[in-house]
Scaffold this motif. Structure first.
Motif, PDB file in Angstrom:
ATOM      1  N   ASP B 241       0.810  -1.213   0.000  1.00  0.00           N
ATOM      2  CA  ASP B 241       0.000   0.000   0.000  1.00  0.00           C
ATOM      3  C   ASP B 241       0.847   1.267   0.000  1.00  0.00           C
ATOM      4  O   ASP B 241       0.488   2.260  -0.616  1.00  0.00           O
ATOM      5  CB  ASP B 241      -0.922  -0.011   1.229  1.00  0.00           C
ATOM      6  CG  ASP B 241      -2.380  -0.193   0.825  1.00  0.00           C
ATOM      7  OD1 ASP B 241      -3.266   0.273   1.562  1.00  0.00           O
ATOM      8  OD2 ASP B 241      -2.596  -0.798  -0.241  1.00  0.00           O
ATOM      9  N   ARG B 245       0.685   4.084  -2.708  1.00  0.00           N
ATOM     10  CA  ARG B 245       0.316   5.452  -2.331  1.00  0.00           C
ATOM     11  C   ARG B 245       1.191   6.455  -3.078  1.00  0.00           C
ATOM     12  O   ARG B 245       0.718   7.501  -3.522  1.00  0.00           O
ATOM     13  CB  ARG B 245       0.482   5.625  -0.819  1.00  0.00           C
ATOM     14  CG  ARG B 245      -0.093   6.926  -0.287  1.00  0.00           C
ATOM     15  CD  ARG B 245      -1.595   6.869  -0.125  1.00  0.00           C
ATOM     16  NE  ARG B 245      -2.251   8.042  -0.673  1.00  0.00           N
ATOM     17  CZ  ARG B 245      -3.544   8.116  -0.976  1.00  0.00           C
ATOM     18  NH1 ARG B 245      -4.336   7.060  -0.794  1.00  0.00           N
ATOM     19  NH2 ARG B 245      -4.084   9.206  -1.482  1.00  0.00           N
ATOM     20  N   THR B 392      -9.877   4.135  -0.754  1.00  0.00           N
ATOM     21  CA  THR B 392      -8.657   3.532  -0.230  1.00  0.00           C
ATOM     22  C   THR B 392      -7.557   3.714  -1.272  1.00  0.00           C
ATOM     23  O   THR B 392      -7.830   4.073  -2.415  1.00  0.00           O
ATOM     24  CB  THR B 392      -8.837   2.019   0.011  1.00  0.00           C
ATOM     25  OG1 THR B 392      -9.034   1.385  -1.257  1.00  0.00           O
ATOM     26  CG2 THR B 392     -10.006   1.736   0.925  1.00  0.00           C
ATOM     27  N   THR B 393      -6.321   3.437  -0.864  1.00  0.00           N
ATOM     28  CA  THR B 393      -5.190   3.601  -1.775  1.00  0.00           C
ATOM     29  C   THR B 393      -5.375   2.733  -3.017  1.00  0.00           C
ATOM     30  O   THR B 393      -5.186   3.196  -4.153  1.00  0.00           O
ATOM     31  CB  THR B 393      -3.870   3.206  -1.078  1.00  0.00           C
ATOM     32  OG1 THR B 393      -3.756   3.974   0.107  1.00  0.00           O
ATOM     33  CG2 THR B 393      -2.689   3.478  -1.989  1.00  0.00           C
ATOM     34  N   CYS B 394      -5.761   1.500  -2.789  1.00  0.00           N
ATOM     35  CA  CYS B 394      -5.917   0.580  -3.912  1.00  0.00           C
ATOM     36  C   CYS B 394      -7.024   1.048  -4.849  1.00  0.00           C
ATOM     37  O   CYS B 394      -6.861   1.036  -6.068  1.00  0.00           O
ATOM     38  CB  CYS B 394      -6.226  -0.834  -3.390  1.00  0.00           C
ATOM     39  SG  CYS B 394      -6.252  -2.054  -4.694  1.00  0.00           S
TER      40      CYS B 394
END
Lengths: 101, 427
Positions: B241, B245, B392-394
């Motif tokens: 992650d 990011r 979310t980052t993903c």
């Protein structure tokens, strides 16, 4: 300074504008959409307009118009209002002043 | 038949299996002439040498007993390129100088225009009668020549690799230049419209801001493409992650960079930005105040982000609505501006020759256009920022990939559209 603050606290939602300013017009349209009646003061039509313009700049507005006050407090210019709206903070701020006719 | 006058240095090395003779020839050749090859494993090249050298023809028959498949695919020599890079069979070549089971051919040319694939490397050269004179050279000299030849072959391979790399780069550059040319042409059309009916020459100062933007934007698109590929790779590789990011931040930052660039060029010529002439035609179709519509952006992104939590769905929904309201407000403001400018330009008596006051006033009003473009970009920026906060980052990475890929496809659509075959004209 006084006139601006006085006018700003007289009504719930106050927009300082100029008669030819279309961006100011856009802001009033947005408020209309959100169920708020805004009071528009065109400072270029006001005899003390130059002073008011200086005041608004001194208060921190990049461009003197449009300058938006809600509940007597300065919110900012178009940028600030748009950011606030997209982040979901504008409607809660306007809630006490919404008038759906 | 085409000729070339480029001087060549040709090294030829050959081993005959039976005779165990090694022959090395060095020739300066002034011209090269192509001949047809037959389907057998021999080709002949006749090298017409300039007046200072004799006419030479080389011939080598290849016998490759080690490889099951024929190594030598006869091919026609490139007729327009004067040089033919011929590869070597390093693995077949034994360094101890023993007679080999296969012959090696090294033709190394000292010229910038090396090309051709490996298939043309399997060419045979016809030995000349001069070669036969070399048959009785002393062994140590031959050994030295062998080593030299190996070295030359190695360098030749490296040069070929560098050249192919250069070709690839040139090809990409060519595509880029073609795209730039197309953009410049479109801009030319646009500028032609501006100058229509006016005697004002095209001022250099306006052009330089636009020219700078054009160049920067071209680079921006390249970086964008690279970032999309990196995102795709990263998502498939399931990187951490934290690393993801970094990619997300740089992706968003890249869009912000575009808004900065647009702000600068809008001051130089706001009509340029609004016209969208700097974008491809399909992108322009969707243009709203000089760029994409934020609510459209959300429509493209959201389907790619599943699954979203309840909270996320709610927040995205609110964001969509806020976007729409803000866009409507700005659109109506733009309409008001149009009305204002129109009535200003049309105002005043038409039976009078002078229209300067009206036009001058209209100029002032048009200044507002810059604010609108800036506000529209601000809206785009805020939308991206909010999405980055909600996701979310993903999810954000997937969103960026989806967005980038969407614009990439629109650009491809534009290219395809521009190069579609012309409609057959009716009789």
């Amino acid at each position: 300074m006084d006139k601006v603050m006085r006018l700003a606290s007289e009504k719930d939602v106050v927009v300082f504008s100029k008669s030819s300013c279309c961006l100011c017009y856009a802001i009033t349209i947005l408020f209309q959409e959100l169920g708020v009646t805004s009071t528009v003061h065109e400072i270029d039509q006001d005899p003390e307009g130059r002073e008011m313009e200086k005041t608004l700049v001194r208060l921190g507005c990049n461009a003197p118009v449009p300058a938006i006050f809600v509940g007597g407090r300065l919110v900012g210019s178009t940028n600030e209002v748009m950011s606030l709206h997209l982040s979901g903070g504008l409607i809660p701020m306007l809630k006490p002043y919404q008038t759906w006719c | 038949m085409p000729f070339s006058n480029l001087p060549l240095l040709v090294y030829i090395y050959q081993i005959w299996e039976e005779e165990g003779i090694e022959a090395i020839e060095t020739w300066n050749v002034g011209e090269q002439q192509e001949l047809e090859g037959d389907e057998e494993s021999k080709l002949s090249i006749a090298l017409d040498i300039n007046s200072t050298c004799a006419k030479v023809a080389f011939f080598i028959i290849s016998k490759s007993m080690n490889s099951p498949t024929p190594q030598f695919v006869p091919s026609r020599l490139g007729i327009y390129e004067p040089i033919h890079q011929i590869g070597i069979w390093g693995e077949n070549f034994k360094s101890n100088g023993n007679p080999n089971t296969s012959t090696s051919v090294i033709v190394e040319v000292d010229n910038k225009l090396e090309n051709e694939s490996e298939t043309t490397s399997h060419e045979m050269l016809t030995a000349s009668k001069n070669y036969e004179q070399e048959a009785s050279k002393p062994i140590d000299k031959i050994q030295r020549r062998l080593a030299q030849n190996r070295e030359a072959a190695r360098k030749s391979r490296l040069r070929k690799k560098a050249y192919v790399q250069q070709l690839e780069n040139s090809r990409l550059k060519l595509i880029q230049l073609e795209q730039e040319l197309q953009r410049a042409r479109q801009q030319g059309l646009y500028m032609g419209g501006v100058l229509e009916g006016s005697h004002i020459g095209f001022s250099g100062t306006v052009n330089s801001g636009i020219a700078a933007f054009e160049m920067e934007y071209g680079r921006w698109v390249d970086v964008q493409h690279r970032q999309i590929c990196e995102l795709r790779t990263a998502l498939n590789a399931h990187i951490s992650d934290i690393e993801l990011r970094i990619l997300v931040e740089s992706g968003i930052g890249h869009y912000f960079e575009l808004f900065r660039m647009k702000s600068t060029v809008a001051k130089a010529d706001v009509f340029y930005v609004i016209s969208g002439v700097w974008k491809t035609s399909a992108e322009r179709f969707f243009s709203w105040i000089g760029g994409f519509r934020p609510s459209e952006l959300l429509k493209v992104l959201v389907p790619q982000l599943d699954p979203l939590t309840e909270q996320q769905i709610l927040e995205v929904c609110n964001l969509k609505q806020s976007c729409q309201q803000a866009e409507d407000a700005l659109s109506q403001g733009m309409e008001k501006l149009q009305e204002t400018v129109s009535s200003t330009v049309a105002g005043g008596p038409v039976d009078e020759v002078s229209y300067i006051p009206q036009v001058a006033t209209a100029m002032e009003k048009l200044e507002a256009l810059v604010s609108f473009v800036n506000q529209a970009d601000h809206l785009r920026q805020e939308t991206l920022q909010q999405m980055s906060r909600i996701l979310t980052t993903c999810q954000a990475a997937r969103g960026l990939l989806a967005l980038g890929e969407y614009f990439h496809r629109l650009r491809a659509l534009s290219t395809l559209w521009a190069t579609r075959p012309p409609e057959p004209s009716l009789p």
